[in-house]
Scaffold this motif. Sequence first.
Motif, PDB file in Angstrom:
ATOM      1  N   ASN A 119     -13.408 -28.589 -65.215  1.00 37.23           N
ATOM      2  CA  ASN A 119     -12.493 -28.779 -64.206  1.00 37.23           C
ATOM      3  C   ASN A 119     -11.352 -27.872 -63.855  1.00 37.23           C
ATOM      4  O   ASN A 119     -10.587 -28.343 -63.407  1.00 37.23           O
ATOM      5  CB  ASN A 119     -11.981 -30.398 -64.442  1.00 37.23           C
ATOM      6  N   GLY A 120     -11.719 -26.683 -64.276  1.00 32.50           N
ATOM      7  CA  GLY A 120     -10.596 -25.683 -63.899  1.00 32.50           C
ATOM      8  C   GLY A 120     -10.155 -25.470 -62.448  1.00 32.50           C
ATOM      9  O   GLY A 120      -8.824 -25.123 -62.282  1.00 32.50           O
ATOM     10  N   LYS A 121     -11.175 -25.642 -61.515  1.00 30.86           N
ATOM     11  CA  LYS A 121     -10.775 -25.506 -60.400  1.00 30.86           C
ATOM     12  C   LYS A 121      -9.765 -26.577 -59.804  1.00 30.86           C
ATOM     13  O   LYS A 121      -8.856 -26.204 -58.992  1.00 30.86           O
ATOM     14  CB  LYS A 121     -12.170 -25.530 -59.466  1.00 30.86           C
ATOM     15  N   ASP A 122      -9.970 -27.682 -60.488  1.00 27.39           N
ATOM     16  CA  ASP A 122      -8.822 -28.632 -59.987  1.00 27.39           C
ATOM     17  C   ASP A 122      -7.572 -28.328 -60.345  1.00 27.39           C
ATOM     18  O   ASP A 122      -6.554 -28.331 -59.606  1.00 27.39           O
ATOM     19  CB  ASP A 122      -9.298 -30.057 -60.448  1.00 27.39           C
ATOM     20  N   LEU A 123      -7.276 -27.812 -61.605  1.00 25.89           N
ATOM     21  CA  LEU A 123      -6.009 -27.386 -62.135  1.00 25.89           C
ATOM     22  C   LEU A 123      -5.547 -26.182 -61.004  1.00 25.89           C
ATOM     23  O   LEU A 123      -4.479 -26.123 -61.003  1.00 25.89           O
ATOM     24  CB  LEU A 123      -6.059 -27.180 -63.503  1.00 25.89           C
ATOM     25  N   LEU A 124      -6.461 -25.326 -61.003  1.00 25.15           N
ATOM     26  CA  LEU A 124      -5.905 -24.194 -59.860  1.00 25.15           C
ATOM     27  C   LEU A 124      -5.596 -24.683 -58.857  1.00 25.15           C
ATOM     28  O   LEU A 124      -4.599 -24.024 -58.178  1.00 25.15           O
ATOM     29  CB  LEU A 124      -7.342 -23.370 -59.849  1.00 25.15           C
ATOM     30  N   ASP A 125      -6.392 -25.716 -58.072  1.00 27.54           N
ATOM     31  CA  ASP A 125      -5.836 -26.342 -56.840  1.00 27.54           C
ATOM     32  C   ASP A 125      -4.580 -27.136 -57.024  1.00 27.54           C
ATOM     33  O   ASP A 125      -3.590 -27.026 -55.960  1.00 27.54           O
ATOM     34  CB  ASP A 125      -7.036 -27.148 -56.235  1.00 27.54           C
ATOM     35  N   SER A 126      -4.414 -27.597 -58.150  1.00 30.25           N
ATOM     36  CA  SER A 126      -2.992 -28.251 -58.272  1.00 30.25           C
ATOM     37  C   SER A 126      -1.856 -27.504 -58.380  1.00 30.25           C
ATOM     38  O   SER A 126      -0.790 -27.704 -57.923  1.00 30.25           O
ATOM     39  CB  SER A 126      -3.003 -29.318 -59.575  1.00 30.25           C
ATOM     40  N   CYS A 127      -1.833 -26.380 -59.074  1.00 29.68           N
ATOM     41  CA  CYS A 127      -1.009 -25.395 -59.313  1.00 29.68           C
ATOM     42  C   CYS A 127      -0.646 -24.386 -57.690  1.00 29.68           C
ATOM     43  O   CYS A 127       0.151 -23.846 -58.034  1.00 29.68           O
ATOM     44  CB  CYS A 127      -0.914 -24.433 -60.303  1.00 29.68           C
ATOM     45  N   GLY A 128      -1.375 -24.730 -57.147  1.00 25.46           N
ATOM     46  CA  GLY A 128      -1.156 -24.095 -55.790  1.00 25.46           C
ATOM     47  C   GLY A 128      -1.783 -22.555 -55.545  1.00 25.46           C
ATOM     48  O   GLY A 128      -1.053 -21.943 -54.891  1.00 25.46           O
ATOM     49  N   TYR A 129      -2.562 -22.227 -56.663  1.00 28.03           N
ATOM     50  CA  TYR A 129      -2.729 -20.498 -56.696  1.00 28.03           C
ATOM     51  C   TYR A 129      -4.216 -20.559 -56.387  1.00 28.03           C
ATOM     52  O   TYR A 129      -5.115 -21.338 -57.165  1.00 28.03           O
ATOM     53  CB  TYR A 129      -2.457 -20.142 -58.223  1.00 28.03           C
ATOM     54  N   THR A 130      -4.773 -19.641 -55.603  1.00 27.91           N
ATOM     55  CA  THR A 130      -6.235 -19.659 -55.443  1.00 27.91           C
ATOM     56  C   THR A 130      -6.377 -18.082 -55.887  1.00 27.91           C
ATOM     57  O   THR A 130      -5.878 -17.139 -55.431  1.00 27.91           O
ATOM     58  CB  THR A 130      -6.442 -19.438 -54.073  1.00 27.91           C
ATOM     59  N   GLY A 131      -6.961 -17.885 -57.384  1.00 30.52           N
ATOM     60  CA  GLY A 131      -7.066 -16.820 -58.045  1.00 30.52           C
ATOM     61  C   GLY A 131      -8.385 -15.834 -57.370  1.00 30.52           C
ATOM     62  O   GLY A 131      -9.146 -16.485 -56.734  1.00 30.52           O
ATOM     63  N   SER A 132      -7.954 -14.664 -56.941  1.00 33.98           N
ATOM     64  CA  SER A 132      -9.007 -13.866 -56.376  1.00 33.98           C
ATOM     65  C   SER A 132     -10.313 -13.265 -57.092  1.00 33.98           C
ATOM     66  O   SER A 132     -11.305 -13.208 -56.580  1.00 33.98           O
ATOM     67  CB  SER A 132      -8.382 -12.377 -55.981  1.00 33.98           C
ATOM     68  N   GLY A 133     -10.186 -13.834 -58.472  1.00 34.84           N
ATOM     69  CA  GLY A 133     -11.232 -13.728 -59.189  1.00 34.84           C
ATOM     70  C   GLY A 133     -12.031 -14.758 -59.767  1.00 34.84           C
ATOM     71  O   GLY A 133     -13.176 -14.878 -60.277  1.00 34.84           O
TER      72      GLY A 133
END
Length: 151
Positions: A119-133
């Motif tokens: 569920n890493g994508k959900d955490l990434l979305d929650s922190c407001g950062y869209t990693g380029s990689g």
Amino acid sequence: MKKIFILTLTLAMLFSCSACGKKEAEPRIDPNSSFAADLTDKLFAIQQNYHSGVAGCSLRAAALAAEVMDIFTQGNPSEALIKDAVKEFAETLSGDAAAEFPSQIDAIIAASELLTAENGKDLLDSCGYTGSGYPWNTDNMAKCFAAMKLS
């Protein structure tokens, strides 16, 4: 005349001995490489901006971990290079900052593990950062972050 000669000789020896002081250590990584500069900047951001127990610290750790993952993806560094860069940065710190930095790194490593989990994508979305990689190579990221560990 002999006294002047002896005085001159003594001063010359004194100045030559003072130049023999402690030689500064050579950096283990190339400070001019973009990877080294980017990672050092991110380590500074971790040291300055991540503080355990503060509201939102887990989201901040996730955002910082994602930024570090992007640097690892773009730079494709060796584990030795990462270890040296982190160690060199840690050696520049003193006092409370030096004492807190290993736990800050541990928190960023833990956040990276969450980001590479199912569920890493959900955490990434929650922190407001869209990693380029994103999505990152999980095995590669695990090796890179393991190399960051100070203890």
